[in-house]
Design an enzyme around this catalytic site. Structure first.
Site, PDB file in Angstrom:
ATOM      1  N   GLU A 194       0.836  -1.204   0.000  1.00  0.00           N
ATOM      2  CA  GLU A 194       0.000   0.000   0.000  1.00  0.00           C
ATOM      3  C   GLU A 194       0.865   1.244   0.000  1.00  0.00           C
ATOM      4  OE1 GLU A 194      -3.900  -1.773   2.318  1.00  0.00           O
ATOM      5  OE2 GLU A 194      -2.501  -0.625   3.517  1.00  0.00           O
TER       6      GLU A 194
ATOM      7  N   CYS B  16       3.718   8.351   1.139  1.00  0.00           N
ATOM      8  CA  CYS B  16       4.297   7.395   2.071  1.00  0.00           C
ATOM      9  C   CYS B  16       4.378   6.060   1.328  1.00  0.00           C
ATOM     10  CB  CYS B  16       3.365   7.310   3.280  1.00  0.00           C
ATOM     11  SG  CYS B  16       3.881   6.093   4.475  1.00  0.00           S
TER      12      CYS B  16
ATOM     13  N   CYS C 276       6.357  -7.075   6.497  1.00  0.00           N
ATOM     14  CA  CYS C 276       7.574  -6.742   7.260  1.00  0.00           C
ATOM     15  C   CYS C 276       7.883  -7.892   8.202  1.00  0.00           C
ATOM     16  CB  CYS C 276       7.375  -5.446   8.056  1.00  0.00           C
ATOM     17  SG  CYS C 276       8.875  -4.939   8.948  1.00  0.00           S
TER      18      CYS C 276
ATOM     19  N   CYS D 156       7.086  -5.975  15.140  1.00  0.00           N
ATOM     20  CA  CYS D 156       6.691  -5.052  16.217  1.00  0.00           C
ATOM     21  C   CYS D 156       5.208  -5.293  16.517  1.00  0.00           C
ATOM     22  CB  CYS D 156       6.940  -3.604  15.807  1.00  0.00           C
ATOM     23  SG  CYS D 156       8.639  -3.327  15.245  1.00  0.00           S
TER      24      CYS D 156
ATOM     25  N   CYS E 198       2.122  -2.971  15.370  1.00  0.00           N
ATOM     26  CA  CYS E 198       2.064  -2.540  13.972  1.00  0.00           C
ATOM     27  C   CYS E 198       1.349  -3.581  13.119  1.00  0.00           C
ATOM     28  CB  CYS E 198       3.499  -2.332  13.473  1.00  0.00           C
ATOM     29  SG  CYS E 198       3.638  -2.098  11.699  1.00  0.00           S
TER      30      CYS E 198
ATOM     31  N   CYS F  61      -0.201   5.607  10.506  1.00  0.00           N
ATOM     32  CA  CYS F  61       0.997   4.867  10.915  1.00  0.00           C
ATOM     33  C   CYS F  61       0.649   3.506  11.485  1.00  0.00           C
ATOM     34  CB  CYS F  61       1.731   5.632  12.008  1.00  0.00           C
ATOM     35  SG  CYS F  61       2.491   7.122  11.428  1.00  0.00           S
TER      36      CYS F  61
HETATM   37  N1  SAH Z   1       9.753  -0.128   9.445  1.00  0.00           N
HETATM   38  C1  SAH Z   1      10.082   1.238   9.556  1.00  0.00           C
HETATM   39  C2  SAH Z   1       9.239   2.131   8.673  1.00  0.00           C
HETATM   40  C3  SAH Z   1       7.791   1.824   8.579  1.00  0.00           C
HETATM   41  S1  SAH Z   1       6.916   2.061  10.056  1.00  0.00           S
HETATM   42  C4  SAH Z   1      10.014   1.680  10.998  1.00  0.00           C
HETATM   43  O1  SAH Z   1       9.512   0.942  11.834  1.00  0.00           O
HETATM   44  O2  SAH Z   1      10.519   2.769  11.284  1.00  0.00           O
HETATM   45  C5  SAH Z   1       6.674   3.828  10.089  1.00  0.00           C
HETATM   46  C6  SAH Z   1       6.399   4.382  11.472  1.00  0.00           C
HETATM   47  O3  SAH Z   1       5.098   3.998  11.965  1.00  0.00           O
HETATM   48  C7  SAH Z   1       7.384   3.865  12.491  1.00  0.00           C
HETATM   49  O4  SAH Z   1       7.856   4.923  13.283  1.00  0.00           O
HETATM   50  C8  SAH Z   1       6.550   2.893  13.280  1.00  0.00           C
HETATM   51  O5  SAH Z   1       7.088   2.645  14.539  1.00  0.00           O
HETATM   52  C9  SAH Z   1       5.216   3.586  13.316  1.00  0.00           C
HETATM   53  N2  SAH Z   1       4.104   2.730  13.686  1.00  0.00           N
HETATM   54  C10 SAH Z   1       3.942   1.421  13.452  1.00  0.00           C
HETATM   55  N3  SAH Z   1       2.763   0.990  13.948  1.00  0.00           N
HETATM   56  C11 SAH Z   1       2.162   2.054  14.506  1.00  0.00           C
HETATM   57  C12 SAH Z   1       0.916   2.254  15.162  1.00  0.00           C
HETATM   58  N4  SAH Z   1       0.053   1.264  15.329  1.00  0.00           N
HETATM   59  N5  SAH Z   1       0.614   3.489  15.596  1.00  0.00           N
HETATM   60  C13 SAH Z   1       1.480   4.516  15.423  1.00  0.00           C
HETATM   61  N6  SAH Z   1       2.662   4.391  14.804  1.00  0.00           N
HETATM   62  C14 SAH Z   1       3.009   3.174  14.352  1.00  0.00           C
HETATM   63 FE1  SF4 Z   2       8.084  -3.399  10.478  1.00  0.00          FE
HETATM   64 FE2  SF4 Z   2       5.973  -2.212  11.522  1.00  0.00          FE
HETATM   65 FE3  SF4 Z   2       8.127  -2.669  13.039  1.00  0.00          FE
HETATM   66 FE4  SF4 Z   2       8.231  -0.789  11.087  1.00  0.00          FE
HETATM   67  S1  SF4 Z   2       6.936  -0.749  12.925  1.00  0.00           S
HETATM   68  S2  SF4 Z   2       9.743  -2.388  11.557  1.00  0.00           S
HETATM   69  S3  SF4 Z   2       6.881  -1.753   9.552  1.00  0.00           S
HETATM   70  S4  SF4 Z   2       6.808  -4.237  12.113  1.00  0.00           S
END
Ligand code: SAH
Ligand code: SF4
Length: 416
Positions: free
Chosen positions: A127, A140, A147, A151, A154, A378
């Protein structure tokens, strides 16, 4: 707030971006091996391809200008009148295959935010999100389909990794956004794409070669690339230390965002599992190396999770880590995801966290929650097949702090 709009949806398969008609994707390619595209190649390599087809080398430049300067879609070959009809077909087949098919387009914010779900030729889902602001337009982009970093807060991480995207699959998301803006397809009249944030699906530094090649292509002027300003590009990483160091040596003046989310290893081990490999101190040491090498301020991303990482003691600990460093904090009120019961911090808790950081002299902004109602904010990008409903919540803007300290705007109010 406006309700979300489903602009197009194709549960049965992908549609052509140009015509909206269903198209047939070539599924003969081996999974995980996207077709070669001019954006994967340097200008010289493209010229060699043209010559190998028995055509003059400059045909590759002409085609590249159609793609990068005129933003011509692969479907609009009739617009390429400077390419002789006889040679056009083989050249297009060799250098401009269609890589991404839109399967679903959702919009909100009176049409100023649009999320596009794409399917690759081998069926991977990803996306991108285009966001229009009064002073800029940001896309974006995804660097991977899914991924593998896991995390737990996410949505992308909850789904696991499908595969790395190719350079051209990344670049194509950006070119598409530039085209949409130039053609006034987004509300707000004609626009120019100014910012690209690698905050969509995936961990960009886990797909290092394709991502750095994409950055070079985005910066280089046509016919080599798209000619965007490096100042408008941000790469967000979960903290892959060796790759952060390597990026510092590339001489690419892009902004680095580091997803920290906790100042202490005990909590960060839980929120960002890769922390067990590269802990907070090592991640920040690499971040400061990057700041030093690039002269650019690093953006420290911190998702505020109610009762988990939003206590004032952690704001203090974070301030201690960042004092005197070329950095600012970008707080992201947690966006809800299906796979986690964690919630965003309450507004009072968020305000207290911000207040403490600012009292300690740390430049701090709070990202807005734009795109939440279409699961474009995000951490909400999951690229589920079209037609499958997902739980989404209404957006509530907690605080719309601008980048008051003059920081690049793409680090703020950016959605993924
Ligand atoms: N993988 C990379 C880039 C994609 S994530 C990273 O983790 O930095 C982009 C941003 O969204 C990151 O800062 C991530 O921590 C944040 N993010 C992920 N899940 C989220 C959520 N549920 N609410 C708010 N921010 C989130
Ligand atoms: Fe991957 Fe989501 Fe963690 Fe970014 S925040 S590294 S997209 S699992």
């Amino acid at each position: 707030m406006t309700p979300m709009t489903v602009e197009s949806e194709s549960p049965d398969g992908p549609m052509s971006a140009g015509t909206g008609r269903p198209v047939r994707l070539s599924l003969t390619r081996r999974a995980g091996r996207p077709a070669r595209h001019l954006a994967d190649l340097s200008r010289d390599e493209r010229r060699q391809v043209a010559v190998s087809l028995g055509q003059p080398a400059f045909r590759a430049d002409q085609l590249s200008r159609h793609y990068f300067a005129r933003l011509v879609d692969a479907d609009e070959t009739e617009a390429m009148t400077d390419l002789p009809e006889g040679g056009r077909g083989p050249l297009l087949e060799a250098l401009l295959p269609r890589l991404l098919m839109p399967t679903r387009t959702l919009s909100c914010d009176d049409g100023l935010t649009r999320k596009i779900a794409w399917r690759t030729a081998d069926g991977a889902l990803l996306e991108s999100v285009i966001m229009r602001y009064p002073d800029r337009a940001t896309v974006c982009v995804s660097s991977q389909a899914g991924c593998g970093m896991g995390c737990p807060f996410c949505a992308t991480g909850q789904g696991g990794l499908t595969r790395n995207l190719s350079t051209a699959e990344i670049v194509e998301q950006v070119v598409h956004a530039a085209r949409v803006l130039r053609r006034r397809e987004l509300a707000g009249g004609e626009g120019r794409l100014s910012n690209v944030v690698f905050m969509g699906m995936g961990e960009p530094l886990a797909n290092y070669t394709a991502v750095t090649a994409a950055l070079r292509r985005l910066i280089a002027p046509p016919p080599e690339g798209l000619g965007l300003s490096a100042r408008g590009l941000t790469v967000s990483t979960v903290g892959l230390v060796p790759a952060m160091r390597r990026l510092a040596g590339e001489g690419l003046p892009v902004t680095l965002a580091v997803s920290l989310h906790a100042p202490d290893d005990e909590l960060r081990d839980e929120l960002v599992p890769i922390n067990t490999r590269w802990p907070v101190a090592e991640v920040l040491a690499a971040a400061w190396e990057y700041a030093e090498a690039s002269g650019r301020r690093v953006s420290i991303e911190y998702a505020l999770i109610d009762g988990v990482n939003d206590d004032v003691a952690r704001a203090d600990a974070l301030a201690t880590l960042l004092t005197g460093r070329l950095a600012h904090v970008n707080l992201i009120p947690l966006n809800p995801t299906d796979g986690s019961s964690w919630q965003a911090s309450a507004p009072a808790g968020q305000r207290a966290f911000v207040r403490r950081l600012r009292q300690r002299g740390i430049a701090t902004t709070v990202r807005d929650t734009r795109g939440r109602e279409i699961a474009a904010a995000c951490g909400q990008l999951a690229a589920e097949p079209a037609g499958r409903a997902r739980h989404v919540e209404s957006a509530t803007t907690v605080e719309a702090a601008g980048a008051a300290d003059g920081s690049p705007a793409h680090g703020n109010r950016v959605l993924r």
